[in-house]
Structure formats: C-alpha cells, structure tokens
Design a protein around this motif. Structure first.
Motif, short mmCIF file in Angstrom:
data_model
loop_
_atom_site.label_atom_id
_atom_site.label_comp_id
_atom_site.label_asym_id
_atom_site.label_seq_id
_atom_site.Cartn_x
_atom_site.Cartn_y
_atom_site.Cartn_z
N VAL A 1 44.26 34.30 55.49
CA VAL A 1 43.67 33.14 56.17
C VAL A 1 42.21 33.40 56.48
O VAL A 1 41.33 32.55 56.23
N VAL A 2 41.90 34.58 57.02
CA VAL A 2 40.52 34.95 57.33
C VAL A 2 39.69 35.03 56.05
O VAL A 2 38.56 34.53 55.98
N MET A 3 40.25 35.64 55.01
CA MET A 3 39.55 35.76 53.74
C MET A 3 39.27 34.38 53.15
O MET A 3 38.21 34.15 52.55
N GLY A 4 40.18 33.43 53.33
CA GLY A 4 39.96 32.08 52.85
C GLY A 4 38.80 31.40 53.55
O GLY A 4 37.98 30.72 52.90
N LEU A 5 38.71 31.58 54.86
CA LEU A 5 37.60 30.99 55.61
C LEU A 5 36.26 31.59 55.18
O LEU A 5 35.27 30.87 55.02
N ILE A 6 36.24 32.90 54.98
CA ILE A 6 35.00 33.58 54.58
C ILE A 6 34.58 33.14 53.18
O ILE A 6 33.38 33.04 52.88
N SER A 7 35.55 32.88 52.31
CA SER A 7 35.25 32.61 50.91
C SER A 7 34.77 31.20 50.63
O SER A 7 34.28 30.92 49.53
N ILE A 8 34.90 30.28 51.59
CA ILE A 8 34.59 28.86 51.34
C ILE A 8 33.21 28.65 50.71
O ILE A 8 33.09 27.92 49.70
N LYS B 1 31.58 30.53 48.82
CA LYS B 1 31.47 31.22 47.53
C LYS B 1 32.40 30.65 46.47
O LYS B 1 32.37 31.10 45.32
N ILE B 2 33.23 29.69 46.84
CA ILE B 2 34.21 29.13 45.90
C ILE B 2 33.49 28.35 44.79
O ILE B 2 32.63 27.51 45.06
N ARG B 3 33.84 28.63 43.54
CA ARG B 3 33.35 27.90 42.37
C ARG B 3 34.57 27.36 41.63
O ARG B 3 35.23 28.09 40.87
N PRO B 4 34.91 26.06 41.81
CA PRO B 4 36.14 25.52 41.23
C PRO B 4 36.25 25.67 39.72
O PRO B 4 37.36 25.78 39.19
N GLU B 5 35.09 25.71 39.02
CA GLU B 5 35.15 25.86 37.56
C GLU B 5 35.77 27.18 37.13
O GLU B 5 36.26 27.30 36.00
N ARG B 6 35.76 28.17 38.01
CA ARG B 6 36.37 29.47 37.68
C ARG B 6 37.89 29.35 37.56
O ARG B 6 38.52 30.18 36.90
N TRP B 7 38.46 28.37 38.22
CA TRP B 7 39.92 28.20 38.14
C TRP B 7 40.37 27.71 36.77
O TRP B 7 41.54 27.82 36.43
N LEU B 8 39.46 27.16 36.01
CA LEU B 8 39.81 26.54 34.72
C LEU B 8 39.65 27.47 33.53
O LEU B 8 39.87 27.06 32.39
N GLY C 1 40.86 34.30 45.37
CA GLY C 1 40.43 35.42 44.55
C GLY C 1 39.78 35.01 43.24
O GLY C 1 38.78 35.59 42.82
N THR C 2 40.36 34.00 42.58
CA THR C 2 39.81 33.59 41.29
C THR C 2 38.62 32.65 41.43
O THR C 2 37.78 32.55 40.53
N GLY C 3 38.52 31.96 42.56
CA GLY C 3 37.44 31.01 42.75
C GLY C 3 36.19 31.57 43.38
O GLY C 3 35.08 31.06 43.15
N ALA C 4 36.33 32.63 44.17
CA ALA C 4 35.20 33.15 44.93
C ALA C 4 34.56 34.39 44.31
O ALA C 4 33.48 34.80 44.71
N GLY D 1 47.15 45.76 43.58
CA GLY D 1 46.23 46.29 44.59
C GLY D 1 44.84 45.68 44.56
O GLY D 1 44.00 46.01 45.40
N TYR D 2 44.56 44.78 43.61
CA TYR D 2 43.20 44.26 43.45
C TYR D 2 42.78 43.32 44.59
O TYR D 2 41.59 43.17 44.85
N PHE D 3 43.72 42.72 45.29
CA PHE D 3 43.34 41.85 46.40
C PHE D 3 42.57 42.62 47.48
O PHE D 3 41.73 42.04 48.18
N SER D 4 42.85 43.90 47.63
CA SER D 4 42.10 44.68 48.61
C SER D 4 40.65 44.84 48.19
O SER D 4 39.73 44.85 49.03
N ASP D 5 40.39 44.95 46.89
CA ASP D 5 39.01 45.01 46.40
C ASP D 5 38.30 43.68 46.61
O ASP D 5 37.11 43.64 46.95
N ILE D 6 39.01 42.57 46.39
CA ILE D 6 38.43 41.25 46.64
C ILE D 6 38.07 41.09 48.11
O ILE D 6 37.02 40.53 48.47
N ALA D 7 38.95 41.59 48.99
CA ALA D 7 38.68 41.53 50.43
C ALA D 7 37.39 42.27 50.77
O ALA D 7 36.58 41.80 51.59
N LYS D 8 37.16 43.42 50.14
CA LYS D 8 35.94 44.18 50.39
C LYS D 8 34.71 43.42 49.89
O LYS D 8 33.66 43.38 50.55
N ILE D 9 34.82 42.79 48.71
CA ILE D 9 33.70 42.03 48.15
C ILE D 9 33.34 40.85 49.05
O ILE D 9 32.16 40.58 49.30
N LEU D 10 34.34 40.17 49.58
CA LEU D 10 34.09 38.97 50.37
C LEU D 10 33.76 39.25 51.82
O LEU D 10 32.93 38.57 52.42
#
Length: 514
Positions: A227-234, A236-243, A305-308, A319-328
């Motif tokens: 939830v916290v990571m989602g708020l921080i990522s707003i 940085k989200i690029r919707p085109e990355r989801w496609l 993770g895929t959008g930000a 385990g990659y979500f922990s790396d995403i958390a560090k990036i964000l």
C-alpha cells in the motif's frame, strides 16, 4: 475431538466394523433410505449463496457431529486461512513477468481466476458444505468412486501439499538473502530452514484458532508495505509499460506453472471444514471474499512494479519485489517488504500445514489410515499429521523454486481430475441430495463448469518437463501400491484401524463406479 451428536456408521472397510455396528446399521438402513427420499423432496435446489439452516446430511442422511463451537474457526480467520492456502500475497508472482512480460502477466491474473479459481472455489463451496468434515476432498471422491480412489486422492493431494509447503522456507530465505547473504546457501541456510520449520510447526500444534487469527494479523502486515509502495509510485507510473508484450519470447512452461501455483489450492480448506463454525453458511462466504482478496493482492503490486520501474525481464524472479521497493522508496522500504515477505511465508506455511495434517486425521477417522493418525493433542490438533507433514517439508526444502512448483502442479492436476469426476457423478447419482450451497445449472451446468479447468489441466501437464513427469508419475504409482499394502496391514491386524462413529456413512449405497 468432542462430539455433540452421536450417529451410527458402517466402516469404509467391512473387515474393521464391529458386529454390534453391523447389527445397528442393518436396523437403521430402511429408515435412512426413507429419510433420503423425504429430505430430497423437501430440500430441492437451493439458490446459490442461500442458506436454509439445514443440518449437515450425508448421502444417506446421517447428521454430522458438532464439536465445541468455542474452538471453531469463524468467518474472518477462515477468509485469511483460504488467502494463505492459495496466495499469501504477491511473493512468487515475479516469474510471470520474466516468462511473458507485463501485459501477459497482468492478463494472466485477470483471466486465469475466471478459468480456474472461480470454478474450483464454487465446487469447493458446494462439496464442502455437502460434506463438512476434515476428510474434505478425500470424502468427496470416496463417496463417488469408492475408498480406493478416495485414498489415491488423499495421497496425491497430501503429497502436493507437502511439496507446496517446502516452498515457503525457500521463499522466506530468498527474500532475506539480499540483506543476509549467508542465508544463500550452506550450513546457515540449512539451520535457518530447520529452525523456521520447527517454530511454525509448533504454531500448528497449538491449535487452529490461534493459526486462524495469526493468519489475519500476518495478512494485514504482509500487504501494508505494498500500500505504501503504491502511494510512493504514483508519480512514476507509466501506463504504457503495462502493454509491453512479445508473444515469441514467452516461456510457456514457467508462465503457466507460476500462474497455476499462485491461483490453486482453493479446495484445501475443505480438509478443515469440520473445524469451521457453521460451515454451510461460513464456507461459501469465505471463499467469495477470499477470491476477491487474492486477485487484488496480485494485480495491485504487479501494476506498481511493472508501471513504475523500467522493464528488465531477466531481473523479475523470486524476491524481485524487494528490489523494486528499494528503487521506489529506499532501503527502509526494502527491509519492510522483506519482513512482509517473511511474514507472508509464515502465514502460508501454517495454513498449508493445517490443511495437510487435518487431512490425514480425516482419512484416519474414515479408516483409510491407522487409528493413531486420528489422535489429537490437548489443543485439538492432529499430532501425527503435523509430524509427518513437517518431515516432508524438511526432506523437500533443498529443491529449487521452479522444481517444487512444477512437481506439485503435476500431482495437483491428477487430484483435481478426480475431484471433477466426483463432483459430476454425485450430481448425476444424487441430484436432489441436500446441498446447503448449490451451483445452478443442473448436471449440464456442472459438466460445463468443469470443462475450462479440465482443458487447462491438460495444457499444464503438456508443458511439463520429462524429469517432472517421471518423478510425479512415480509418486502416483507409489499411491496405487500403497493402498493395497495398507489394506493388507489392516487385514493382518498389524495396526489398528477404525471408522469414527461420529461420521455419516458414505458407502451405504455403494460407490457410483464399481
């Protein structure tokens, strides 16, 4: 177990029934058959989701026992027990992005639940309320196909559950090894696996009520950092990355196995049905809310993770979500998410072990296993079932993540085929038997409901490697031989077998297939 209702039951095996039981069963046979006809007329199809307050009635209308309600699992803990049986959060979904890219990963967790999770959850709701006892799917298959195939179902499902549980110490350490490199291998990793298994096994020993409320707490704690990571990522989200998608580079074996593993085991809760407060009403509700919770717990983190973060597919592994958390968010968020992953794996471990151990207890109460498997601790938990399940986890925890997932999926598929057959055959043979929760559509609807997941099973099996096929088929062959061996032990009276008198008879009319 403290029964509150006493009924008369014939054993699943004629060799182990007492003379007195036979005599009593013969005297009540006509009454039971008459009750089946009267109740079938009185309790015609109940609309899906409705509950009419009926007592649990088996195929020949013998009411089920009722344990002390103060020790029963209520709705909220049951939702989170199902959540952990199936999911536990997004830890382990990363491989879908590596295998197929963001678009197919997201589509997979939107479409796959409709093809697989919803049908399995609906079947579990109907059959689990029809037979609310700890044997779960073993009793379903036994009542339709006979005790031999019921045992095979129990063997394959228990083995796949133990293999599944061996994943969680592996995933736990995979998330922590980036912070504690020593846990990556060698003696420290072995000691950590052993210590974790012992601690979590003790939690199961202490009782299902404790496990249920622990699952609620662990579920909330494990999802908070996302939830916290989602708020921080707003920003940085690029919707085109989801496609982003490349059909030609999809690893279908890894993709399908990861999806299948993350969205199955809805039926596992059926082996705890005897420990649920008012299962006829509580189980369907819990399954409905759990489906929503599981799907959201996958899609939300994947969208983050895929959008930000710029896509690097080769990095998307366990385990990659922990790396995403560090990036964000930085190191603090990474440590928090690693702690959440550890908490999630604890929840999945205790939920799966509860299901596996109570399944063995249910099989022993049905006379399929020696009587000592039905022995409970002072906390009401199955002692031998817990010990056997924990031992299996320790023996298998040395395997890699991908190997464990592929092996358990293969065995799980065989068990689900038996479940689908039992579900349809019981609809054909006993269309008007009381079902507190009934899927609409009649026999045709039941068949059609099983078609999409059955096709999916064929696809998953077709993509299995030769190594996994050989190992899994060898495990299936062991079960085919093991049941006659156990029957021989029973006939020779080398071990004591018995069927609980608290359970309804599921063989008075014989199996549907002889």
């Amino acid at each position: 177990m403290v029964p509150t209702t006493t009924t008369t039951s014939e054993t699943l095996q004629n060799s182990s029934i007492s003379v007195a039981d036979k005599k009593t069963s013969q005297q009540n046979g006509d009454n039971n058959n008459q009750k089946l006809r009267v109740s079938a007329q009185r309790e015609a199809a109940i609309p899906m989701g409705d509950y009419n307050g009926a007592e649990y009635i088996g195929i020949n209308e013998v009411p089920s026992p009722r344990a002390n309600n103060s020790n029963k699992v209520s709705l909220l803990p049951l939702i989170f027990l199902i959540f952990y049986e199936v999911s536990g959060g997004p830890f382990g979904v990363e491989d879908t992005v590596q295998a197929a890219g963001p678009l197919f990963a997201l589509l997979g967790f939107l479409i796959f639940p409709l093809i697989w999770s919803v049908p399995e959850a609906l079947i579990t709701a109907e059959m689990g309320t029809m037979f609310p006892e700890n044997g779960g799917y073993v009793v379903w298959v036994s009542s339709a196909l006979g005790p031999y195939w019921g045992f095979q179902q129990g063997w394959m499902k228990w083995l796949s559950g133990v293999i599944d549980n061996a994943l969680y110490p592996v995933m736990f350490l995979d998330y922590l090894k980036s912070a504690i490199p020593a846990l990556g291998g060698g003696l420290p990793r072995i000691v950590a696996v052993l210590a974790l298994t012992v601690v979590l096994t003790y939690m199961n020993y202490r009782g299902l009520t404790i496990v249920g409320w622990a699952a609620v707490s662990l579920g909330i704690l494990s999802m908070l950092p996302f939830v916290v990571m989602g708020l921080i990522s707003i920003p940085k989200i690029r919707p085109e990355r989801w496609l982003v998608a490349d059909v030609h580079s999809i690893d279908w074996n890894l993709y399908l196995n990861t999806l299948f593993w993350n969205l199955n085991y809805w039926d596992s809760i059926s082996t705890l049905a005897g420990e649920v407060r008012n299962p006829k009403k509580t189980l369907p509700k819990a399954l409905f809310y759990a489906v929503l919770l599981v799907v959201l717990s996958y899609l939300f983190p994947l969208l983050i993770g895929t959008g930000a973060v710029p896509l690097e597919r080769e990095l998307w592994t366990d385990g990659y979500f922990s790396d995403i958390a560090k990036i964000l968010g930085g190191v603090w968020l990474r440590f928090w998410l690693q702690g959440a992953a550890a908490v999630s794996n604890m929840g999945m471990f205790v939920a799966e072990m509860s299901s596996d151990s109570f399944q063995l207890l249910g099989m022993a109460e049905r006379g399929m296993l020696p009587e000592f498997f039905a022995k409970r601790s002072r906390h009401g938990t199955p002692i031998l079932g817990i010990i056997f399940s924990a031992s299996g986890v320790l023996l298998l925890s040395w395997l890699s993540f991908q190997e464990i997932v592929a092996a358990e999926n293969f065995l799980y598929c065989f068990g689900m085929i038996l479940e689908f057959i039992a579900f349809v055959w019981l609809r054909i043979k006993y269309p008007n038997a009381p079902r507190p929760f009934k899927i609409p559509g009649g026999i045709i609807g039941a068949i059609l409901l099983c078609v999409p997941p059955a096709i999916l099973i064929g696809v998953v099996l077709a993509f299995s490697t030769i190594k996994i096929m050989i190992v899994s088929l060898a495990a299936v062959a062991i079960g085919l031989v093991l049941q006659p061996c156990i029957k021989l032990i029973e006939r020779k009276r080398w071990l004591k077998f018995s069927t609980s008198s608290d359970l309804p008879d599921i063989t008075a009319h014989g199996p549907l297939i002889r």
